[in-house]
Structure formats: C-alpha cells, structure tokens
Design a protein around this motif. Structure first.
Motif, PDB file in Angstrom:
ATOM      1  N   VAL A 167      49.282   3.507  30.239  1.00 14.92           N
ATOM      2  CA  VAL A 167      50.258   2.818  31.937  1.00 14.92           C
ATOM      3  C   VAL A 167      48.951   1.714  31.946  1.00 14.92           C
ATOM      4  O   VAL A 167      47.239   1.839  32.008  1.00 14.92           O
ATOM      5  CB  VAL A 167      48.854   4.045  32.691  1.00 14.92           C
ATOM      6  N   THR A 168      49.291   0.558  33.275  1.00 14.58           N
ATOM      7  CA  THR A 168      48.106   0.256  34.177  1.00 14.58           C
ATOM      8  C   THR A 168      48.633  -0.133  34.986  1.00 14.58           C
ATOM      9  O   THR A 168      49.568   0.580  35.963  1.00 14.58           O
ATOM     10  CB  THR A 168      49.693  -1.947  33.349  1.00 14.58           C
ATOM     11  N   GLU A 169      48.188  -0.685  35.563  1.00 21.33           N
ATOM     12  CA  GLU A 169      47.561  -0.783  37.088  1.00 21.33           C
ATOM     13  C   GLU A 169      48.157  -2.186  37.796  1.00 21.33           C
ATOM     14  O   GLU A 169      47.580  -3.345  36.664  1.00 21.33           O
ATOM     15  CB  GLU A 169      45.898  -0.570  38.176  1.00 21.33           C
ATOM     16  N   GLY A 170      48.953  -2.203  38.521  1.00 23.84           N
ATOM     17  CA  GLY A 170      49.246  -3.641  38.077  1.00 23.84           C
ATOM     18  C   GLY A 170      50.726  -3.738  37.442  1.00 23.84           C
ATOM     19  O   GLY A 170      51.283  -3.213  36.242  1.00 23.84           O
ATOM     20  N   ALA A 171      50.153  -5.484  36.835  1.00 25.85           N
ATOM     21  CA  ALA A 171      51.085  -6.073  35.967  1.00 25.85           C
ATOM     22  C   ALA A 171      52.997  -5.696  35.803  1.00 25.85           C
ATOM     23  O   ALA A 171      53.235  -5.755  37.122  1.00 25.85           O
ATOM     24  CB  ALA A 171      50.619  -5.552  34.402  1.00 25.85           C
ATOM     25  N   ASP A 172      53.119  -5.623  35.115  1.00 20.18           N
ATOM     26  CA  ASP A 172      54.841  -5.082  35.280  1.00 20.18           C
ATOM     27  C   ASP A 172      55.100  -4.135  33.182  1.00 20.18           C
ATOM     28  O   ASP A 172      53.813  -4.377  33.159  1.00 20.18           O
ATOM     29  CB  ASP A 172      55.515  -6.216  34.844  1.00 20.18           C
ATOM     30  N   GLY A 261      47.572  -7.747  36.300  1.00 19.90           N
ATOM     31  CA  GLY A 261      46.767  -6.003  36.389  1.00 19.90           C
ATOM     32  C   GLY A 261      45.812  -5.736  35.161  1.00 19.90           C
ATOM     33  O   GLY A 261      44.484  -6.696  34.855  1.00 19.90           O
ATOM     34  N   SER A 262      45.601  -4.286  35.270  1.00 20.56           N
ATOM     35  CA  SER A 262      43.743  -3.791  34.005  1.00 20.56           C
ATOM     36  C   SER A 262      44.796  -2.496  33.892  1.00 20.56           C
ATOM     37  O   SER A 262      46.022  -1.928  33.707  1.00 20.56           O
ATOM     38  CB  SER A 262      43.392  -3.793  35.152  1.00 20.56           C
ATOM     39  N   VAL A 263      44.400  -1.982  32.645  1.00 19.46           N
ATOM     40  CA  VAL A 263      44.845  -1.327  31.898  1.00 19.46           C
ATOM     41  C   VAL A 263      44.126  -0.517  32.316  1.00 19.46           C
ATOM     42  O   VAL A 263      42.693   0.013  32.501  1.00 19.46           O
ATOM     43  CB  VAL A 263      44.273  -1.191  30.368  1.00 19.46           C
ATOM     44  N   ILE A 264      45.240   0.941  32.783  1.00 16.44           N
ATOM     45  CA  ILE A 264      43.905   2.530  33.117  1.00 16.44           C
ATOM     46  C   ILE A 264      43.724   3.415  32.124  1.00 16.44           C
ATOM     47  O   ILE A 264      43.171   3.968  32.030  1.00 16.44           O
ATOM     48  CB  ILE A 264      45.541   3.392  34.043  1.00 16.44           C
ATOM     49  N   SER A 265      44.930   3.505  31.429  1.00 15.98           N
ATOM     50  CA  SER A 265      44.748   4.466  30.482  1.00 15.98           C
ATOM     51  C   SER A 265      45.978   4.743  28.793  1.00 15.98           C
ATOM     52  O   SER A 265      47.333   3.872  28.932  1.00 15.98           O
ATOM     53  CB  SER A 265      44.689   6.184  30.543  1.00 15.98           C
TER      54      SER A 265
END
Length: 292
Positions: A167-172, A261-265
């Motif tokens: 799961v990423t926040e943002g990015a695509d 973006g950034s990595v969430i999990s």
C-alpha cells in the motif's frame, strides 16, 4: 427415523473431512450410526479426502485479489508442485482470494464456512482434494484496507510462489507494483526504522558496541562506528532504506518519493514458509527476473 444432531454431523465431518450436507445425508441414510455413516461415505468415495489429512501440504500458490479499497492476500497449499501448477488448483486459489475480499471473514475458520455455490468454501476445498487427488489446505490470508488517496500494488512471482501486497500513499498503481516486486525479491522485515521494535534496535546496538570494543577501537569513536553500522542494519531490514532492486542507485523511499508517494505497508507470502519442505532459492529467481 433417528434424529440427527448438529454434534453428530460435526463429528462425522471431523472424522471424514466431508461437507456438511454429505455428512447429514450419510447419517440419515444409516439412522445415525456413526460407524455405518463412515462406511457409507467410504463406499460412495466421498470420504477419500480424509485419508490424506495426515500428509504435509507444503507446496501451493499465493494470490492477491483487489476489490475497491480492499485487497486480500491468500495462501492455499497442495502436496506437490505438480498439482500447484494444475489449472483447476490455480482457479481455486484465485477463487479463494476473490471470496475473501468480497466477504471479509474474520479468520480462516470463518472463511471456510463462507457459503458458495458448492456449499461452503470448505466443501469446495474437499471436493478439489477428491478430484485432484492431493491434500489441499487453505492456510492463511490477510485483508488490507486502503483510503481513496492510497494505491495497492500486487506482484506474484512464478504465478504465486511468492506474493507481495503493498500500500502506498500517493504515487500510482505502477509504482506500488514496482515496490511489491522489490518486496518479493528482497524480503524486508519492516517499512521503516520507526517500525523496528526498540528491543531489537537495542540488542543490535549492544552487539555492535561489543564488536567495536573487541576490535580495540577507542571509546571516543565507538559511538560513531556503532551509529554507522546501525544505519547499515536499518538499510538491510527496512524497505524504505533498501537499495531499490530496479535501480540500486536510489533507495525505495526515494524512488516512491520521486513519484510523489510514500510506502504505508506491505505483506509478503512465500508459499510453504514455516512448513517443513525442501529449500528453494526464491530470492535469486525473483531478482534474476526483475533485472532481466
């Protein structure tokens, strides 16, 4: 006619591995006699799945299904890799993942009780065991929920020998899938250093400090040495700090940041991990494909 209780049905299912309706029909047919019901099922060929219950199912496939803001990662095991490549087995694993993401059960037990066209998911797995001829086990799953601003990335290596869900926040989605590919290949333990338990950090710090002392380093530089080696430790076990497998000149965090973006999990399933089985060098295989 003897009254058939739910307890009797459960006992017969536990002994034979058959579905609920088959168990009830067998008990009705023999007026509730448990031994005769077992014979009845064996004679019909329905109970043969139970004979396979003590075998080790350590091969199989993992899969990921996505539906809106939910995703499910699952692992279904078989006894041999040959069966794991069987089209019917592949469809079963895909079907399981889709059922999980649609129904969102609490655990494996609840998942096996989910109603399906074939009765329950457990009934379908028993039927597949009978048809395919090997013990099949639904081992585990995880459900993940994201927000509208987040993206799922899924990657299956060798059709599902390793599965990764990110799961990423943002990015695509493409970026998230790239990160999932990295997770499959490199197998990080945590997303970032904030997730590393304090006791694990302290343990590593103590080991590194003793190591530096044993090297005869002066006290005034030991602390800096330990700090540098701790950074290396974090770079090995945390996803964000690892050199990105498709571009080792930048970290995973920098790659995702370049896509806003950034990595969430992340979750990584390697089929059969923790089950006694032959060793396969999955990491080397994944990396050779990624770099190819």
């Amino acid at each position: 006619m003897a009254k058939i209780t739910a307890a009797q049905v459960k006992e017969l299912r536990d002994k034979t591995g058959v579905g609920m309706m088959d168990a009830k029909k067998a008990l009705v047919a023999v007026d509730g006699d448990m031994d005769k019901a077992i014979d009845f099922l064996r004679e019909k060929g329905i109970a043969k799945a139970a004979k396979k219950s003590d075998r080790i199912a350590a091969e199989g496939l993992a899969n990921v299904a996505v539906a809106g803001n939910f995703a499910a990662i699952v692992e279904v095991n078989a006894e041999t890799d040959f069966v794991a490549q069987n089209d019917q087995f592949k469809e079963l694993v895909k079907h399981v993942a889709e059922l999980i993401v649609a129904n969102k059960p609490a655990d494996v037990e609840a998942a096996l009780a989910m109603p399906t066209q074939g009765g329950t998911l457990n009934d379908e797995i028993i039927e597949a065991t009978q048809v395919i001829g090997e013990k099949i086990t639904f081992r585990r799953f995880e459900l993940v929920e994201k927000t509208d601003s987040q993206n799922f990335g899924a990657y299956l290596h060798m059709g599902g020998k390793i599965a990764a869900l990110v799961v990423t926040e943002g990015a695509d989605e493409a970026t998230a899938k790239d990160v999932a590919m990295h997770v499959a290949a490199i197998n990080p333990k945590y997303v970032n250093r904030d997730q590393v338990p304090a006791e694990e950090v302290e343990h590593e710090k103590a080991v590194l400090t003793e190591e530096a002392k044993n090297e005869g380093k002066p006290e005034n530089i030991i602390e800096k040495m330990v700090e540098g080696r701790l950074n290396k430790f974090f770079a090995e076990i945390t996803l964000d700090a690892q050199a990105f497998v498709k571009d080792p000149d930048q970290t995973v965090a920098k790659y995702v940041a370049s896509k806003n973006g950034s990595v969430i999990s992340f979750i990584r399933y390697e089929v059969g991990e923790g089950i006694e089985k032959k060793e396969d060098n999955f990491v080397e295989e994944v990396m050779s494909q990624v770099r190819g």
